[in-house]
Motif scaffolding. Sequence first.
Motif, PDB file in Angstrom:
ATOM      1  N   UNK A  70      57.337  17.344 111.261  1.00 40.91           N
ATOM      2  CA  UNK A  70      55.767  18.201 110.747  1.00 40.91           C
ATOM      3  C   UNK A  70      56.241  19.037 111.762  1.00 40.91           C
ATOM      4  N   UNK A  71      55.220  20.485 112.063  1.00 43.01           N
ATOM      5  CA  UNK A  71      54.999  21.630 112.486  1.00 43.01           C
ATOM      6  C   UNK A  71      54.011  21.031 113.937  1.00 43.01           C
ATOM      7  N   UNK A  72      54.670  21.062 114.885  1.00 39.54           N
ATOM      8  CA  UNK A  72      54.278  20.198 116.050  1.00 39.54           C
ATOM      9  C   UNK A  72      53.390  21.602 117.145  1.00 39.54           C
ATOM     10  N   UNK A  73      52.749  22.077 117.916  1.00 36.57           N
ATOM     11  CA  UNK A  73      52.671  22.527 119.214  1.00 36.57           C
ATOM     12  C   UNK A  73      52.642  21.431 119.995  1.00 36.57           C
ATOM     13  N   UNK A  74      53.154  21.419 121.491  1.00 36.42           N
ATOM     14  CA  UNK A  74      52.669  20.804 122.853  1.00 36.42           C
ATOM     15  C   UNK A  74      52.439  20.907 123.642  1.00 36.42           C
ATOM     16  N   UNK A  75      51.520  20.719 124.660  1.00 37.57           N
ATOM     17  CA  UNK A  75      51.088  21.721 125.527  1.00 37.57           C
ATOM     18  C   UNK A  75      51.100  20.999 126.963  1.00 37.57           C
ATOM     19  N   UNK A  76      51.880  20.822 128.329  1.00 35.91           N
ATOM     20  CA  UNK A  76      51.893  19.392 128.917  1.00 35.91           C
ATOM     21  C   UNK A  76      50.334  19.910 130.065  1.00 35.91           C
ATOM     22  N   UNK A  77      49.803  19.714 130.563  1.00 37.92           N
ATOM     23  CA  UNK A  77      48.639  19.900 130.896  1.00 37.92           C
ATOM     24  C   UNK A  77      48.995  18.666 132.732  1.00 37.92           C
ATOM     25  N   UNK A  78      48.770  19.475 133.459  1.00 49.47           N
ATOM     26  CA  UNK A  78      49.224  18.521 135.397  1.00 49.47           C
ATOM     27  C   UNK A  78      48.429  19.149 136.040  1.00 49.47           C
ATOM     28  N   UNK A  79      47.948  18.305 136.940  1.00 48.69           N
ATOM     29  CA  UNK A  79      46.621  17.802 137.234  1.00 48.69           C
ATOM     30  C   UNK A  79      47.540  17.371 138.817  1.00 48.69           C
ATOM     31  N   UNK A  80      47.500  18.298 139.532  1.00 50.09           N
ATOM     32  CA  UNK A  80      48.394  18.462 140.679  1.00 50.09           C
ATOM     33  C   UNK A  80      47.162  17.577 142.239  1.00 50.09           C
ATOM     34  N   UNK A  81      47.568  17.320 143.000  1.00 48.13           N
ATOM     35  CA  UNK A  81      46.736  16.501 144.409  1.00 48.13           C
ATOM     36  C   UNK A  81      47.391  17.704 145.400  1.00 48.13           C
ATOM     37  N   UNK A  82      46.685  16.649 147.279  1.00 47.86           N
ATOM     38  CA  UNK A  82      46.384  17.794 148.012  1.00 47.86           C
ATOM     39  C   UNK A  82      47.470  18.179 148.558  1.00 47.86           C
ATOM     40  N   UNK A  83      48.573  17.896 148.602  1.00 43.40           N
ATOM     41  CA  UNK A  83      49.368  17.863 149.149  1.00 43.40           C
ATOM     42  C   UNK A  83      50.887  19.020 148.558  1.00 43.40           C
ATOM     43  N   UNK A  84      51.873  20.042 149.578  1.00 43.06           N
ATOM     44  CA  UNK A  84      52.153  20.802 149.074  1.00 43.06           C
ATOM     45  C   UNK A  84      51.330  21.583 150.146  1.00 43.06           C
ATOM     46  N   UNK A  85      51.830  23.696 149.753  1.00 43.88           N
ATOM     47  CA  UNK A  85      50.839  24.446 150.416  1.00 43.88           C
ATOM     48  C   UNK A  85      50.779  25.742 149.862  1.00 43.88           C
ATOM     49  N   UNK A  86      50.663  26.511 150.486  1.00 39.46           N
ATOM     50  CA  UNK A  86      50.195  27.852 149.491  1.00 39.46           C
ATOM     51  C   UNK A  86      51.647  28.942 150.220  1.00 39.46           C
ATOM     52  N   UNK A  87      52.243  28.643 150.887  1.00 35.49           N
ATOM     53  CA  UNK A  87      53.637  28.825 151.589  1.00 35.49           C
ATOM     54  C   UNK A  87      54.300  30.439 150.560  1.00 35.49           C
ATOM     55  N   UNK A  88      55.162  30.842 151.211  1.00 35.45           N
ATOM     56  CA  UNK A  88      55.981  31.473 150.468  1.00 35.45           C
ATOM     57  C   UNK A  88      57.424  31.187 150.409  1.00 35.45           C
ATOM     58  N   UNK A  89      58.630  32.091 149.704  1.00 31.84           N
ATOM     59  CA  UNK A  89      59.255  31.316 150.107  1.00 31.84           C
ATOM     60  C   UNK A  89      59.628  29.906 150.780  1.00 31.84           C
ATOM     61  N   UNK A  90      61.149  30.087 151.483  1.00 26.60           N
ATOM     62  CA  UNK A  90      61.381  28.943 152.356  1.00 26.60           C
ATOM     63  C   UNK A  90      60.051  27.921 152.921  1.00 26.60           C
ATOM     64  N   UNK A  91      58.558  28.573 152.972  1.00 27.09           N
ATOM     65  CA  UNK A  91      57.910  27.961 153.621  1.00 27.09           C
ATOM     66  C   UNK A  91      56.994  27.047 152.482  1.00 27.09           C
ATOM     67  N   UNK A  92      56.830  27.382 150.821  1.00 23.73           N
ATOM     68  CA  UNK A  92      56.387  26.709 150.090  1.00 23.73           C
ATOM     69  C   UNK A  92      57.082  25.245 149.961  1.00 23.73           C
TER      70      UNK A  92
END
Length: 346
Positions: A70-92
């Motif tokens: 069949x002709x499928x289209x698949x889309x991944x939903x991603x729910x992220x938690x509060x870890x991580x940061x919004x830095x840039x480059x090596x700080x991300x």
Amino acid sequence: MKKKRKKYIKIVAGILIFILFIIAFGYGLQYIDNKTEKTNVSDEDSINDWNVQVARGKIKLNKKKYDYYHDFENYLLIGTDASGNDGEGDEYQGSMADFLMLVIVDKTDGTYSFLQFNRDTMTEISLINHEGKGAATATLQLCTAHWYGGNKEQGCKNTVKAVKKLLGGMEINGYYELNMSEIPTLNQIVGGVTVTLEEDFTDKYPEMKKGATLQLTDDEAYAYVHDRYGVGDEENASRMKRQQQYMTGFFKKLQDKIKSDSNYTTDIFNQLQDKATTDITIGTISNISNIFASGTNKGIYELQGESKVGQALGDNLDHIEFYVDKDSMVTTMEDLFGIKEHNNKE
């Protein structure tokens, strides 16, 4: 063995990400009915007709090749938690992808279904660097794929890559990521959701007694669909039951809003658009919205397997590791995609 809990890993209330995605895709979509309470749909609900002659794609599971028709289209939903940061480059530092669900659109027969993944599923993860490059891989929890890379887009693409490998090479057409911090916003948008509580939350909220029926405030909604540790048996399955319960109530409230304002869902999408990370375009949404609006929902599926305590993360702490049952993988993919073992004589 007593389990140590890593402070930066929080369980996301990802089912609300699923809600947002449905809103964006199907204007006026009816809420998911009681079929979603099943882990897998019954044989009666399985795909009936896979008699298209020409294979549209191939995957490989357990060292065997399979075709789908069949002709499928698949889309991944991603729910992220509060870890991580919004830095840039090596700080991300990316967040953990604690909720993952594949939206499966069957354009051939006009149906759609959902495959929800256990965040702790052990699979091959690409250990990409802050430039999004790197050939090294390791068998880790699926949630860690979003951790790698130098920005949210790279983390999402790495997660898509991991899910694609897990499913034997099944194509994934796009991704949609939203942080758990938007749960109170979603609750506020519909004016609160009324539920009969499955568990007791009186340690935090005196009114939230098990068995009580009440309209959840924004903070209570967050706790109800997010918290696991210190709640009931602390099992993921119990939390998912609460998430499905809340989701059903959310859709009922949403339908009432839509009846009085046809532009309501568009307004919601616009409110949250700048908070999401996605490669899905408005054009794509338009192309598949008819299936979500008028097609048949085949339900939510899960891969079966076994959870163990292990230290694959290499931090000398114990973490849950979920190992997918190989037979369950094949039977679930048969139900969802109608795969058939490849005939080498063709």
